[in-house]
Design an enzyme around this catalytic site. Structure first.
Site, PDB file in Angstrom:
ATOM      1  N   THR A  22       0.836  -1.211   0.000  1.00  0.00           N
ATOM      2  CA  THR A  22       0.000   0.000   0.000  1.00  0.00           C
ATOM      3  C   THR A  22       0.866   1.254   0.000  1.00  0.00           C
ATOM      4  O   THR A  22       0.696   2.156  -0.833  1.00  0.00           O
ATOM      5  CB  THR A  22      -0.907  -0.002   1.253  1.00  0.00           C
ATOM      6  OG1 THR A  22      -1.694  -1.193   1.238  1.00  0.00           O
ATOM      7  CG2 THR A  22      -1.817   1.204   1.297  1.00  0.00           C
ATOM      8  N   VAL A  23       1.816   1.333   0.922  1.00  0.00           N
ATOM      9  CA  VAL A  23       2.593   2.577   1.078  1.00  0.00           C
ATOM     10  C   VAL A  23       3.653   2.716  -0.015  1.00  0.00           C
ATOM     11  O   VAL A  23       3.810   3.794  -0.612  1.00  0.00           O
ATOM     12  CB  VAL A  23       3.234   2.662   2.485  1.00  0.00           C
ATOM     13  CG1 VAL A  23       3.932   4.002   2.664  1.00  0.00           C
ATOM     14  CG2 VAL A  23       2.187   2.469   3.579  1.00  0.00           C
ATOM     15  N   GLU A 139       8.067  10.430   9.946  1.00  0.00           N
ATOM     16  CA  GLU A 139       6.777  11.137  10.019  1.00  0.00           C
ATOM     17  C   GLU A 139       5.605  10.205   9.714  1.00  0.00           C
ATOM     18  O   GLU A 139       4.545  10.278  10.355  1.00  0.00           O
ATOM     19  CB  GLU A 139       6.781  12.314   9.024  1.00  0.00           C
ATOM     20  CG  GLU A 139       5.532  13.161   9.037  1.00  0.00           C
ATOM     21  CD  GLU A 139       5.319  13.879  10.377  1.00  0.00           C
ATOM     22  OE1 GLU A 139       6.102  14.774  10.682  1.00  0.00           O
ATOM     23  OE2 GLU A 139       4.363  13.511  11.112  1.00  0.00           O
ATOM     24  N   VAL A 142       3.546   7.885  12.415  1.00  0.00           N
ATOM     25  CA  VAL A 142       2.541   8.349  13.378  1.00  0.00           C
ATOM     26  C   VAL A 142       1.441   9.130  12.657  1.00  0.00           C
ATOM     27  O   VAL A 142       1.699  10.164  12.049  1.00  0.00           O
ATOM     28  CB  VAL A 142       3.186   9.253  14.468  1.00  0.00           C
ATOM     29  CG1 VAL A 142       2.120   9.769  15.424  1.00  0.00           C
ATOM     30  CG2 VAL A 142       4.251   8.489  15.223  1.00  0.00           C
ATOM     31  N   GLY A 144      -0.281   8.718   9.925  1.00  0.00           N
ATOM     32  CA  GLY A 144      -0.325   8.800   8.459  1.00  0.00           C
ATOM     33  C   GLY A 144      -0.035  10.176   7.910  1.00  0.00           C
ATOM     34  O   GLY A 144       1.072  10.704   8.054  1.00  0.00           O
ATOM     35  N   ILE A 146      -1.041  13.138   8.770  1.00  0.00           N
ATOM     36  CA  ILE A 146      -0.963  14.298   9.669  1.00  0.00           C
ATOM     37  C   ILE A 146       0.502  14.570  10.004  1.00  0.00           C
ATOM     38  O   ILE A 146       1.201  13.662  10.443  1.00  0.00           O
ATOM     39  CB  ILE A 146      -1.718  14.027  10.996  1.00  0.00           C
ATOM     40  CG1 ILE A 146      -3.182  13.708  10.730  1.00  0.00           C
ATOM     41  CG2 ILE A 146      -1.592  15.211  11.953  1.00  0.00           C
ATOM     42  CD1 ILE A 146      -3.957  13.306  11.985  1.00  0.00           C
ATOM     43  N   GLY A 197      -7.316  -1.105   2.929  1.00  0.00           N
ATOM     44  CA  GLY A 197      -5.871  -0.914   3.108  1.00  0.00           C
ATOM     45  C   GLY A 197      -5.497  -0.187   4.377  1.00  0.00           C
ATOM     46  O   GLY A 197      -4.362   0.252   4.539  1.00  0.00           O
ATOM     47  N   LYS A 215       2.411   4.201  18.079  1.00  0.00           N
ATOM     48  CA  LYS A 215       2.427   5.624  17.712  1.00  0.00           C
ATOM     49  C   LYS A 215       2.497   6.499  18.960  1.00  0.00           C
ATOM     50  O   LYS A 215       3.194   7.519  18.979  1.00  0.00           O
ATOM     51  CB  LYS A 215       1.176   5.952  16.891  1.00  0.00           C
ATOM     52  CG  LYS A 215       1.145   5.218  15.560  1.00  0.00           C
ATOM     53  CD  LYS A 215      -0.232   5.253  14.930  1.00  0.00           C
ATOM     54  CE  LYS A 215      -0.288   4.383  13.693  1.00  0.00           C
ATOM     55  NZ  LYS A 215      -1.662   4.144  13.221  1.00  0.00           N
TER      56      LYS A 215
END
Ligand code: NAP
Ligand code: HSE
Length: 448
Positions: A22-23, A139, A142, A144, A146, A197, A215
């Site tokens: 996904t990422v 970044e 934690v 996604g 934001i 996802g 997180k």
């Protein structure tokens, strides 16, 4: 720092991506879709040179032909033409973790979304950076999309942090929202979150609160110093949450949310960190954070309260955070790993924090609580329940009885603020009553 460790002139950043799920695919798409904006922000260039995944042949909906394929992620990390490793495999051990460690040993830059690794092995990563001069950006680990880490570490660097809290798991927030809005069963909604996802490879990490705790450990380290201390987190997930809890909480004026909260203890020093389903007043903005959205709420002196809300999971939002870190690396922005300390001090700070926590009483501030009791529906039951509360001086703010299935009833109670030991004694005494069908469910009210 104008460039990276093995790219000292600050030229084009050559990127290796470990993980094409996904990422990883999201990052490739973003680099292509926003190429013009990124070229303006990193004028010397960002170029993916090599990628790694288990399956070299799977169609992932993106063109991988320009990139070398490395079946082994650690080999990818060592490649001469990789200055920056993007690790989006996951896990505290195995291919993703090994690749990160290889890259840091080589003094390279790592960008990762792997909160489990940063939360559980943060001290070790800090030492590697100190020894070998690399850098780690996280970044995306934690909340996604934001910019919670940058917001807290850079944006609020002038503050004394009073508390940090948030809705830190999109899957759980999605499940709780859909259960409430569509009166659907937990398992059914979880399957939908997986298909979208949001969920981790092992979704028990989401529903048992582990992902949120990873997180929170990272946020807490950035907010209060030291390294992430995952083992210190009090942890409870959402498997025990029932639709009737969510609905009655709403009737009482609250929303039921899975929160992660870190705040200094009222007495005894150290930071209390917990993840649990709690009730938040509907008047609090965090109560209106629905679906897979995340929110991070920071209270600081003198800034007062800040809430950052956004998508905490999924391809695009997570890629957004990964690429922001890449731009930081390209710009030579490299703050201390957890914001306040260099690696050696951070390691020591973490140990000191753990030691302080171990020596503390578990008591926090007094809290209001919401109780759900399933009882036999017969005369005298309310009196028996009331007696238990009265004997232990726990004061009732509101009480409602509701038929469960004809022969059994639910009793929902909101109690005034009390210490946890007092509530634990009441819970144990209630569980011993003959009228009780199951142990009580208890949720704290978190005022934030
Ligand atoms: P994913 O969709 O499951 O993808 C994982 C990728 O890693 C896959 O491409 C897989 O290869 C690859 N992989 C697994 N084992 C490997 C190995 N031994 N060698 C090389 N590649 C291997 O995971 P994801 O959702 O993208 O998450 C990746 C990381 O980002 C995790 O740390 C996760 O916690 C974090 N994260 C995810 C989200 C999100 O919304 N998904 C948000 C924030 C953070 P194959 O495809 O060939 O099987
Ligand atoms: N599984 C995680 C979530 C992904 O649901 O929030 C983002 O970390």
């Amino acid at each position: 720092m104008a460039g990276t460790m093995n790219n000292p002139e600050g030229g084009e950043l050559r990127i290796g991506i470990a993980g094409l799920g996904t990422v990883g695919v999201g990052v490739l798409r973003l680099l292509s879709d926003n190429a013009a904006e990124l070229a303006a922000r990193a004028p010397k260039g960002l170029r993916v040179t090599a990628v790694s995944a288990r399956d070299a042949n799977r169609d992932r909906g993106v063109d991988l032909s320009p990139f070398a394929f490395e079946p082994d992620a650690a080999t990818l990390a060592r490649r001469e033409d990789v200055d920056v490793l993007i690790e989006v495999i996951g896990g505290t051990t195995g291919a993703g973790a090994d690749a990160v460690i290889e890259a840091l040993r080589a003094g390279k830059v790592v960008v990762t979304a792997n909160k489990a690794l940063v939360a559980e092995r943060g001290a070790e990563l800090a030492r590697l950076i100190e020894q070998h001069g690399g850098a780690l950006y996280y970044e995306a680990a934690v909340a996604g999309g934001i910019p919670a880490i940058k917001g807290l570490r850079e944006g609020l660097a002038g503050n004394r942090i009073v508390s940090v809290a948030g809705i830190l798991n999109g899957t759980c927030n999605f499940i709780l929202t859909k259960m409430k809005d569509e009166k659907r069963a937990f398992d059914d909604v979880l399957a939908q979150a997986q298909a979208l996802g949001y969920a981790e490879a092992d979704p028990s990490f989401d529903v048992d609160g582990v992902d949120a705790a990873h997180k929170l450990a990272i946020l807490s380290a950035v907010a209060f110093g030291g390294v992430p201390d995952f083992s210190a987190i009090e942890l409870e997930g959402i498997r025990g949450v029932r639709l009737e809890d969510i609905e009655m909480a709403e009737d009482f004026g609250f929303s039921l949310k899975l929160l992660g909260v870190a705040k200094p203890r009222a007495a005894g020093g150290g930071v209390r960190q917990y993840v649990a389903p709690v009730l938040v007043p509907q008047s609090n903005p965090i109560a209106g954070v629905y679906d897979s959205f995340n929110a991070v709420v920071v209270r600081g002196e003198p800034v007062d309260e800040i809430m950052m809300r956004g998508r905490g999971a999924g391809e695009g939002p997570t890629a957004s955070a990964v690429v922001a870190d890449l731009i930081d690396a390209a710009r030579g922005i490299n703050p201390p790993l957890f914001g306040t300390l260099n690696a050696a001090a951070a390691t020591g700070g973490g140990a000191a924090q753990a030691e302080a926590a171990a020596g503390e009483a578990v008591e926090g501030a007094a809290e209001r609580r919401f109780w759900r009791l399933l009882v036999d529906d017969r005369p005298g039951v309310i009196a028996e329940v009331s007696q238990v509360l009265s004997d232990r001086a726990l004061s009732v703010e509101k009480i409602v009885q509701q038929d469960a299935d004809g022969s059994r009833a639910h009793i929902f109670i909101l109690t005034h603020a009390a210490q946890r030991t007092q509530a634990d004694e009441v819970a144990a005494a209630l569980a011993r009553l003959n009228c009780m069908i199951e142990p009580p469910a208890v949720y704290a009210v978190e005022a934030l």
